[in-house]
Scaffold this motif. Structure first.
Motif, PDB file in Angstrom:
ATOM      1  N   GLU A  61       0.830  -1.210   0.000  1.00 44.61           N
ATOM      2  CA  GLU A  61       0.000   0.000   0.000  1.00 44.61           C
ATOM      3  C   GLU A  61       0.862   1.255   0.000  1.00 44.61           C
ATOM      4  N   ALA A  62       2.083   1.123   0.539  1.00 43.35           N
ATOM      5  CA  ALA A  62       3.002   2.263   0.571  1.00 43.35           C
ATOM      6  C   ALA A  62       3.407   2.721  -0.826  1.00 43.35           C
ATOM      7  N   HIS A  63       3.227   1.836  -1.828  1.00 41.37           N
ATOM      8  CA  HIS A  63       3.497   2.223  -3.218  1.00 41.37           C
ATOM      9  C   HIS A  63       2.266   2.851  -3.863  1.00 41.37           C
ATOM     10  N   TYR A  64       1.104   2.258  -3.623  1.00 44.88           N
ATOM     11  CA  TYR A  64      -0.054   2.575  -4.452  1.00 44.88           C
ATOM     12  C   TYR A  64      -0.943   3.681  -3.893  1.00 44.88           C
ATOM     13  N   VAL A  65      -1.130   3.740  -2.589  1.00 48.22           N
ATOM     14  CA  VAL A  65      -1.940   4.830  -2.033  1.00 48.22           C
ATOM     15  C   VAL A  65      -1.270   6.187  -2.279  1.00 48.22           C
ATOM     16  N   PRO A  66       0.043   6.328  -2.011  1.00 50.11           N
ATOM     17  CA  PRO A  66       0.685   7.604  -2.365  1.00 50.11           C
ATOM     18  C   PRO A  66       0.613   7.919  -3.853  1.00 50.11           C
ATOM     19  N   THR A  67       0.699   6.872  -4.696  1.00 53.31           N
ATOM     20  CA  THR A  67       0.585   7.092  -6.141  1.00 53.31           C
ATOM     21  C   THR A  67      -0.777   7.679  -6.488  1.00 53.31           C
ATOM     22  N   VAL A  68      -1.837   7.133  -5.901  1.00 50.48           N
ATOM     23  CA  VAL A  68      -3.184   7.648  -6.160  1.00 50.48           C
ATOM     24  C   VAL A  68      -3.292   9.097  -5.693  1.00 50.48           C
TER      25      VAL A  68
ATOM     26  N   GLY B  75      -2.682  15.663  -9.873  1.00 43.66           N
ATOM     27  CA  GLY B  75      -2.322  15.920 -11.256  1.00 43.66           C
ATOM     28  C   GLY B  75      -0.980  15.363 -11.667  1.00 43.66           C
ATOM     29  N   ARG B  76      -0.313  14.634 -10.772  1.00 43.63           N
ATOM     30  CA  ARG B  76       0.992  14.047 -11.084  1.00 43.63           C
ATOM     31  C   ARG B  76       0.783  12.648 -11.656  1.00 43.63           C
ATOM     32  N   LEU B  77       0.404  12.571 -12.923  1.00 43.81           N
ATOM     33  CA  LEU B  77       0.015  11.304 -13.539  1.00 43.81           C
ATOM     34  C   LEU B  77       1.202  10.476 -14.011  1.00 43.81           C
ATOM     35  N   ASP B  78       2.417  10.952 -13.772  1.00 46.97           N
ATOM     36  CA  ASP B  78       3.604  10.208 -14.186  1.00 46.97           C
ATOM     37  C   ASP B  78       4.127   9.303 -13.072  1.00 46.97           C
ATOM     38  N   ALA B  79       3.392   9.155 -11.976  1.00 41.88           N
ATOM     39  CA  ALA B  79       3.848   8.354 -10.845  1.00 41.88           C
ATOM     40  C   ALA B  79       3.600   6.864 -11.088  1.00 41.88           C
ATOM     41  N   ASN B  80       4.524   6.027 -10.624  1.00 40.07           N
ATOM     42  CA  ASN B  80       4.361   4.569 -10.638  1.00 40.07           C
ATOM     43  C   ASN B  80       4.024   4.030 -12.024  1.00 40.07           C
ATOM     44  N   LEU B  81       4.741   4.481 -13.022  1.00 36.78           N
ATOM     45  CA  LEU B  81       4.475   4.054 -14.399  1.00 36.78           C
ATOM     46  C   LEU B  81       4.898   2.614 -14.666  1.00 36.78           C
ATOM     47  N   GLU B  82       5.616   1.994 -13.721  1.00 37.61           N
ATOM     48  CA  GLU B  82       6.042   0.604 -13.922  1.00 37.61           C
ATOM     49  C   GLU B  82       4.893  -0.383 -13.801  1.00 37.61           C
ATOM     50  N   HIS B  83       3.724   0.086 -13.333  1.00 37.10           N
ATOM     51  CA  HIS B  83       2.557  -0.786 -13.220  1.00 37.10           C
ATOM     52  C   HIS B  83       1.380  -0.176 -13.971  1.00 37.10           C
ATOM     53  N   PRO B  84       0.514  -1.021 -14.550  1.00 41.16           N
ATOM     54  CA  PRO B  84      -0.668  -0.492 -15.253  1.00 41.16           C
ATOM     55  C   PRO B  84      -1.626   0.179 -14.272  1.00 41.16           C
ATOM     56  N   PRO B  85      -2.590   0.954 -14.776  1.00 38.22           N
ATOM     57  CA  PRO B  85      -3.321   1.869 -13.894  1.00 38.22           C
ATOM     58  C   PRO B  85      -4.624   1.378 -13.282  1.00 38.22           C
TER      59      PRO B  85
ATOM     60  N   LEU C 261      -4.623  -4.995 -17.338  1.00 33.26           N
ATOM     61  CA  LEU C 261      -4.632  -3.568 -17.018  1.00 33.26           C
ATOM     62  C   LEU C 261      -4.550  -3.343 -15.512  1.00 33.26           C
ATOM     63  N   SER C 262      -4.837  -4.395 -14.744  1.00 33.99           N
ATOM     64  CA  SER C 262      -4.717  -4.315 -13.285  1.00 33.99           C
ATOM     65  C   SER C 262      -3.311  -4.680 -12.825  1.00 33.99           C
ATOM     66  N   LYS C 263      -2.763  -5.736 -13.430  1.00 35.79           N
ATOM     67  CA  LYS C 263      -1.416  -6.195 -13.067  1.00 35.79           C
ATOM     68  C   LYS C 263      -0.866  -7.012 -14.236  1.00 35.79           C
ATOM     69  N   THR C 264       0.303  -6.642 -14.722  1.00 37.87           N
ATOM     70  CA  THR C 264       0.821  -7.261 -15.953  1.00 37.87           C
ATOM     71  C   THR C 264       1.152  -8.735 -15.779  1.00 37.87           C
ATOM     72  N   SER C 265       1.387  -9.199 -14.555  1.00 35.40           N
ATOM     73  CA  SER C 265       1.657 -10.628 -14.356  1.00 35.40           C
ATOM     74  C   SER C 265       0.430 -11.480 -14.658  1.00 35.40           C
TER      75      SER C 265
END
Length: 237
Positions: free
Chosen positions: A59-66, A72-82, A185-189
């Motif tokens: 959650e420490a990756h994804y909640v801050p990304t959201v 308006g910072r849509l370039d965050a966490n681009l290594e995972h689909p949205p 689109l949720s997770k590339t794996s």
């Protein structure tokens, strides 16, 4: 007489029993949502360090990304689909920027996954007992239970993969491409589901007819009906 008919319908249809285990799971996971609660306000938990932010696992990756998306910072966490992150975002909009907002929708997705696992088992076996056992196994799996109510990528990905498999085994192969694309689109794996379906399509005619040309034709059909449409859904997203 009407009550007898109602009870007979209850016994013959798998839905009521299959929903029960999922509802128990949902209740338990919802009750656990406020157990881990942030000490800091959201504004202090956008960038590390995250001590006191109340995050569980990734959650420490994804909640801050959201939160960055919302700024308006849509370039965050681009290594995972949205898509999974969009779902967390939707939860925050509905329930607020707190653990209820982060985790509630993913908890619902996980409960729905349990029902779909039961339906898949019932579709293959026509046995309600086996379907209930399958549901119980996934609902009590430690990893599934722990991750099933957290704001990470996995709950939506698992739900869409399970839904795709249910549609696939019911003969709706082309339609199954839509949830497959959403799983990617949720997770590339989730690509493992595409590979598994390809293996089924190729393996079945190869084992039963021992003809490579039949297996190749089945694979080409799979690419047209499932693989490429799923990839298209992924890239559109």
């Amino acid at each position: 007489m009407k009550l007898d008919k109602f009870m007979d319908m209850f016994r013959k249809r798998p839905w009521p029993q299959l929903i029960l285990i999922a509802l128990i799971f949902l209740g338990l996971r919802l009750a656990l949502i406020p157990v881990v609660w942030p000490e800091k306000p959201p504004a202090e938990c956008i960038d590390p360090p995250y001590d006191g932010c109340g995050f569980i696992f990734d959650e420490a990756h994804y909640v801050p990304t959201v939160r960055k998306y919302m700024m308006g910072r849509l370039d965050a966490n681009l290594e995972h689909p949205p898509l999974s992150k969009w779902i967390i975002w939707a939860g925050i909009l509905i329930f607020g920027d707190n653990p209820w907002g982060w985790r509630t929708l993913n908890t619902i997705f996980s409960a729905a996954t349990i029902i779909i696992v039961g339906l898949i088992t019932y579709q293959l076996s026509k046995s309600l007992k086996l379907a209930l056992i399958a549901e119980l196994l996934i609902a009590t799996d430690v990893t599934f239970f722990n991750l099933g109510g957290t704001a990470i990528l996995d709950p939506p990905a698992l739900f869409f993969m399970a839904l795709a498999l249910l549609l696939y085994i019911k003969g709706m192969k082309s339609i199954s491409a839509i949830p497959l694309g959403l799983a990617l689109l949720s997770k590339t794996s989730s690509f493992i589901a595409l590979a598994a379906m390809a293996g089924i399509e190729v393996g079945y005619p190869l084992v039963n007819t021992m003809r490579i040309d039949k297996a190749w034709e089945a694979f080409r059909k799979y690419l047209r009906e499932v693989f490429f449409p799923a990839i298209l859904v992924f890239f559109i997203g």
